[in-house]
Design a protein around this motif. Structure first.
Motif, PDB file in Angstrom:
ATOM      1  N   LYS A   2      37.019  54.661  51.217  1.00 53.94           N
ATOM      2  CA  LYS A   2      36.679  55.995  51.742  1.00 53.94           C
ATOM      3  C   LYS A   2      35.743  55.903  52.945  1.00 53.94           C
ATOM      4  O   LYS A   2      35.769  56.734  53.830  1.00 53.94           O
ATOM      5  N   THR A   3      34.940  54.844  52.982  1.00 57.93           N
ATOM      6  CA  THR A   3      33.987  54.731  54.085  1.00 57.93           C
ATOM      7  C   THR A   3      34.566  53.958  55.274  1.00 57.93           C
ATOM      8  O   THR A   3      33.880  53.804  56.280  1.00 57.93           O
ATOM      9  N   LEU A   4      35.792  53.497  55.102  1.00 58.20           N
ATOM     10  CA  LEU A   4      36.357  52.631  56.146  1.00 58.20           C
ATOM     11  C   LEU A   4      36.744  53.438  57.392  1.00 58.20           C
ATOM     12  O   LEU A   4      37.497  54.404  57.301  1.00 58.20           O
ATOM     13  N   SER A   5      36.223  53.020  58.514  1.00 57.02           N
ATOM     14  CA  SER A   5      36.577  53.705  59.764  1.00 57.02           C
ATOM     15  C   SER A   5      37.882  53.120  60.300  1.00 57.02           C
ATOM     16  O   SER A   5      38.304  52.025  59.903  1.00 57.02           O
ATOM     17  N   TRP A   6      38.484  53.857  61.243  1.00 54.55           N
ATOM     18  CA  TRP A   6      39.713  53.353  61.865  1.00 54.55           C
ATOM     19  C   TRP A   6      39.460  52.038  62.579  1.00 54.55           C
ATOM     20  O   TRP A   6      40.268  51.112  62.527  1.00 54.55           O
ATOM     21  N   ARG A   7      38.317  51.940  63.207  1.00 57.00           N
ATOM     22  CA  ARG A   7      37.941  50.733  63.940  1.00 57.00           C
ATOM     23  C   ARG A   7      37.904  49.513  62.989  1.00 57.00           C
ATOM     24  O   ARG A   7      38.396  48.444  63.326  1.00 57.00           O
ATOM     25  N   ASP A   8      37.312  49.756  61.817  1.00 57.83           N
ATOM     26  CA  ASP A   8      37.223  48.669  60.835  1.00 57.83           C
ATOM     27  C   ASP A   8      38.614  48.255  60.351  1.00 57.83           C
ATOM     28  O   ASP A   8      38.889  47.068  60.164  1.00 57.83           O
ATOM     29  N   TRP A   9      39.443  49.264  60.164  1.00 55.96           N
ATOM     30  CA  TRP A   9      40.805  48.960  59.703  1.00 55.96           C
ATOM     31  C   TRP A   9      41.552  48.106  60.735  1.00 55.96           C
ATOM     32  O   TRP A   9      42.223  47.143  60.396  1.00 55.96           O
ATOM     33  N   GLU A  10      41.374  48.463  61.979  1.00 53.07           N
ATOM     34  CA  GLU A  10      42.032  47.708  63.047  1.00 53.07           C
ATOM     35  C   GLU A  10      41.502  46.271  63.097  1.00 53.07           C
ATOM     36  O   GLU A  10      42.260  45.324  63.291  1.00 53.07           O
ATOM     37  N   ARG A  11      40.186  46.149  62.881  1.00 52.92           N
ATOM     38  CA  ARG A  11      39.593  44.807  62.868  1.00 52.92           C
ATOM     39  C   ARG A  11      40.144  43.984  61.698  1.00 52.92           C
ATOM     40  O   ARG A  11      40.448  42.809  61.850  1.00 52.92           O
ATOM     41  N   LEU A  12      40.257  44.635  60.560  1.00 56.20           N
ATOM     42  CA  LEU A  12      40.775  43.922  59.378  1.00 56.20           C
ATOM     43  C   LEU A  12      42.209  43.446  59.630  1.00 56.20           C
ATOM     44  O   LEU A  12      42.580  42.324  59.275  1.00 56.20           O
ATOM     45  N   SER A  13      42.980  44.312  60.265  1.00 55.42           N
ATOM     46  CA  SER A  13      44.375  43.981  60.545  1.00 55.42           C
ATOM     47  C   SER A  13      44.465  42.782  61.493  1.00 55.42           C
ATOM     48  O   SER A  13      45.252  41.853  61.270  1.00 55.42           O
ATOM     49  N   ALA A  14      43.634  42.803  62.524  1.00 57.81           N
ATOM     50  CA  ALA A  14      43.646  41.690  63.481  1.00 57.81           C
ATOM     51  C   ALA A  14      43.094  40.418  62.833  1.00 57.81           C
ATOM     52  O   ALA A  14      43.582  39.314  63.089  1.00 57.81           O
ATOM     53  N   TYR A  15      42.100  40.601  61.970  1.00 52.07           N
ATOM     54  CA  TYR A  15      41.514  39.451  61.261  1.00 52.07           C
ATOM     55  C   TYR A  15      42.561  38.781  60.377  1.00 52.07           C
ATOM     56  O   TYR A  15      42.652  37.549  60.313  1.00 52.07           O
ATOM     57  N   LEU A  16      43.356  39.617  59.713  1.00 52.54           N
ATOM     58  CA  LEU A  16      44.417  39.099  58.840  1.00 52.54           C
ATOM     59  C   LEU A  16      45.383  38.211  59.629  1.00 52.54           C
ATOM     60  O   LEU A  16      45.893  37.221  59.119  1.00 52.54           O
ATOM     61  N   ASP A  17      45.617  38.557  60.867  1.00 51.94           N
ATOM     62  CA  ASP A  17      46.547  37.780  61.698  1.00 51.94           C
ATOM     63  C   ASP A  17      45.829  36.699  62.510  1.00 51.94           C
ATOM     64  O   ASP A  17      46.459  36.072  63.375  1.00 51.94           O
ATOM     65  N   GLY A  18      44.558  36.520  62.253  1.00 53.43           N
ATOM     66  CA  GLY A  18      43.814  35.486  62.995  1.00 53.43           C
ATOM     67  C   GLY A  18      43.677  35.829  64.465  1.00 53.43           C
ATOM     68  O   GLY A  18      43.663  34.937  65.314  1.00 53.43           O
ATOM     69  N   GLN A  19      43.608  37.113  64.798  1.00 53.51           N
ATOM     70  CA  GLN A  19      43.580  37.523  66.200  1.00 53.51           C
ATOM     71  C   GLN A  19      42.215  38.037  66.649  1.00 53.51           C
ATOM     72  O   GLN A  19      42.111  38.644  67.706  1.00 53.51           O
ATOM     73  N   LEU A  20      41.185  37.813  65.830  1.00 52.80           N
ATOM     74  CA  LEU A  20      39.850  38.249  66.237  1.00 52.80           C
ATOM     75  C   LEU A  20      39.142  37.132  67.000  1.00 52.80           C
ATOM     76  O   LEU A  20      39.327  35.949  66.709  1.00 52.80           O
ATOM     77  N   ALA A  21      38.323  37.547  67.952  1.00 51.58           N
ATOM     78  CA  ALA A  21      37.514  36.572  68.682  1.00 51.58           C
ATOM     79  C   ALA A  21      36.482  35.983  67.713  1.00 51.58           C
ATOM     80  O   ALA A  21      36.092  36.652  66.752  1.00 51.58           O
ATOM     81  N   PRO A  22      36.050  34.728  67.949  1.00 53.41           N
ATOM     82  CA  PRO A  22      35.165  34.059  66.988  1.00 53.41           C
ATOM     83  C   PRO A  22      33.940  34.873  66.576  1.00 53.41           C
ATOM     84  O   PRO A  22      33.592  34.915  65.386  1.00 53.41           O
ATOM     85  N   ARG A  23      33.310  35.538  67.540  1.00 52.32           N
ATOM     86  CA  ARG A  23      32.091  36.301  67.201  1.00 52.32           C
ATOM     87  C   ARG A  23      32.415  37.488  66.301  1.00 52.32           C
ATOM     88  O   ARG A  23      31.719  37.752  65.326  1.00 52.32           O
ATOM     89  N   GLN A  24      33.480  38.185  66.659  1.00 46.67           N
ATOM     90  CA  GLN A  24      33.897  39.344  65.848  1.00 46.67           C
ATOM     91  C   GLN A  24      34.289  38.899  64.441  1.00 46.67           C
ATOM     92  O   GLN A  24      33.989  39.567  63.455  1.00 46.67           O
ATOM     93  N   ARG A  25      34.938  37.762  64.403  1.00 44.43           N
ATOM     94  CA  ARG A  25      35.387  37.238  63.111  1.00 44.43           C
ATOM     95  C   ARG A  25      34.186  36.932  62.213  1.00 44.43           C
ATOM     96  O   ARG A  25      34.149  37.301  61.039  1.00 44.43           O
ATOM     97  N   ALA A  26      33.205  36.248  62.788  1.00 46.39           N
ATOM     98  CA  ALA A  26      32.001  35.880  62.022  1.00 46.39           C
ATOM     99  C   ALA A  26      31.299  37.130  61.497  1.00 46.39           C
ATOM    100  O   ALA A  26      30.867  37.182  60.336  1.00 46.39           O
ATOM    101  N   ARG A  27      31.246  38.140  62.369  1.00 50.55           N
ATOM    102  CA  ARG A  27      30.579  39.391  61.972  1.00 50.55           C
ATOM    103  C   ARG A  27      31.339  40.059  60.830  1.00 50.55           C
ATOM    104  O   ARG A  27      30.751  40.521  59.856  1.00 50.55           O
ATOM    105  N   LEU A  28      32.646  40.082  60.948  1.00 49.84           N
ATOM    106  CA  LEU A  28      33.466  40.733  59.916  1.00 49.84           C
ATOM    107  C   LEU A  28      33.393  39.962  58.592  1.00 49.84           C
ATOM    108  O   LEU A  28      33.321  40.564  57.516  1.00 49.84           O
TER     109      LEU A  28
END
Lengths: 235, 202
Positions: A2-28
């Motif tokens: 319920k607290t998940l923002s669209w931005r977070d969802w998009e990050r999770l989706s990209a993270y799942l595919d290994g498409q996040l930049a290293p810094r973003q990945r570490a933060r997530l």
């Protein structure tokens, strides 16, 4: 979730595919360890992707190979053949002109040269000339194609260079035509050459037609796709 | 298969070389078309059309991923097919009963070599996924088909549909969210088919 923002969802989706930049990945990843909601959302997302990956792959219902007809390929004509016909026809025309023009009074000057040329050719090797005409006509060489270009000016070109004295020298035993005579009769040599030229034209047309037919047949037989087009997929 | 050589020969107009590429890629293109269009006949037409236009446009291929280039031809062919369908509406993909509810058709019960129970579960799963895919807009569906079903990376998908990578990322996230909601409804109705899946995904 319920607290998940669209931005977070998009990050999770990209993270799942290994498409996040290293810094973003570490933060997530740090957030995933701390936030149960985020972790739950990520698991749901992972399951969804896994569902989609389970969709069975189908085999093609038949081969989609293209036939020459489908691909818009027509058996190309052997390129030299059409040009060759014109070349042969033009050669014949010029040859014919070179024989007949001398009989016209205003063109008396070239007459001598043209006749001389004929005489020269005839006296040296008449059969050879005819044979070379026959052989050269259907050949697919650029030389053959340029026949009209090269052949056309030759009588007049030679007319400049071949003088009556030259004719006299090369004429040998053959009867010398009188420059002043109004209508010289066709000599046997001229007649022979005329017949040979017509034969050459006929032969070139016949050969060209046969080549084209053979080419089409070969094209139709040899350019089929490996599995004959619409066959069933194996297996 | 020496793909670069075959591509060069096909670019020079060699149909036999091109047909070898067709044989190598026809299953993939057909599957993409099938998942975008939802019907085998339409998918076969789009696949054939894609290979035809690919052959005609071979000279415009300038290197890079040939697979992505081919996939672009098939997605374009699918869009054309859908435009034609819109102009000439036919029966819906799923026949409806009197209450406007979809009727199960044997088309989904694809024959496979698995045990009957498993076959049924697979068919149910395929049905569910196809149903949910059809509910997506065309651009979302295409991204999901290329990335999640065909396994292309973002860059290849971007090339295949001619959009920036960022657009692929965003469309994919949205599409997955919608699919997830749609599939959850099926998971409640068909727990067995979806349980199999969950075991696999661990």
């Amino acid at each position: 979730m319920k607290t998940l923002s669209w931005r977070d969802w998009e990050r999770l989706s990209a993270y799942l595919d290994g498409q996040l930049a290293p810094r973003q990945r570490a933060r997530l990843e740090a957030r995933l360890e701390q936030e149960a909601d985020l972790r739950q959302a990520f698991e749901a997302l992972r399951r969804t992707r896994a569902f989609l990956r389970r969709l069975p792959a189908r085999r093609a219902p038949h081969h989609f190979t293209l036939t020459p007809g489908q691909a818009g390929l027509r058996p190309p004509l052997p390129r030299a053949v059409p040009g060759l016909r014109w070349a042969a026809a033009l050669a014949l025309l010029l040859f014919f002109c070179s024989l007949t023009v001398p009989s016209l009074p205003p063109l008396a000057a070239p007459k001598a040269a043209a006749t001389a040329q004929m005489m020269e050719a005839a006296s040296s090797a008449p059969t050879e000339t005819a044979v070379s005409l026959l052989a050269a006509a259907p050949a697919e060489t650029p030389g053959a194609r340029s026949l009209p270009g090269n052949g056309a000016p030759s009588p007049s070109a030679e007319a400049d260079t071949v003088t009556p004295s030259g004719v006299a020298e090369s004429g040998g035993a053959v009867t010398q035509p009188e420059p002043e005579s109004p209508v010289p009769p066709l000599t046997p040599w001229q007649l022979t050459l005329l017949i040979l030229a017509m034969l050459a034209l006929f032969a070139s047309l016949l050969l060209g037609w046969q080549r084209q037919r053979a080419f089409r047949r070969q094209f139709a037989a040899g350019r089929r796709p490996p599995d004959g087009g619409g066959g069933k997929a194996k297996g | 298969m020496d793909e670069p050589l075959l591509i060069r020969r096909a670019q020079a107009g060699d149909l036999e070389a091109f047909n070898q590429l067709v044989l190598a890629y026809q299953d993939m293109l057909f599957n993409v078309a099938l998942r975008i269009l939802g019907e085998e006949d339409l998918a076969a037409d789009a696949t054939q059309e894609a290979f035809l236009s690919a052959f005609r446009a071979m000279s415009s291929f300038r290197g890079g991923s040939f697979r992505a280039w081919l996939l672009r031809t098939v997605t374009n062919a699918c869009y054309d097919e859908l435009r034609r369908q819109r102009r000439r509406p036919t029966t819906p993909l799923e026949p409806l009963n009197d209450d406007d509810e979809e009727v199960e058709t044997p088309r989904w019960l694809a024959d496979t070599s698995a045990a009957p129970e498993e076959q049924l579960e697979r068919a149910e799963l395929e049905h569910a996924i196809m149903h949910c895919l059809e509910k997506l807009s065309l651009e979302f569906r295409t991204v999901v088909v290329l990335t999640d079903i065909q396994g292309l990376d973002y860059a290849e998908t971007a090339r295949a549909i001619g959009v920036p990578v960022g657009t692929v990322k965003s469309r994919l996230a949205r599409a997955r969210l919608r699919l997830q909601r749609c599939l959850q409804a099926f998971a409640e109705l068909l727990p067995s088919a979806f349980r199999l899946q969950e075991e696999d995904s661990v």
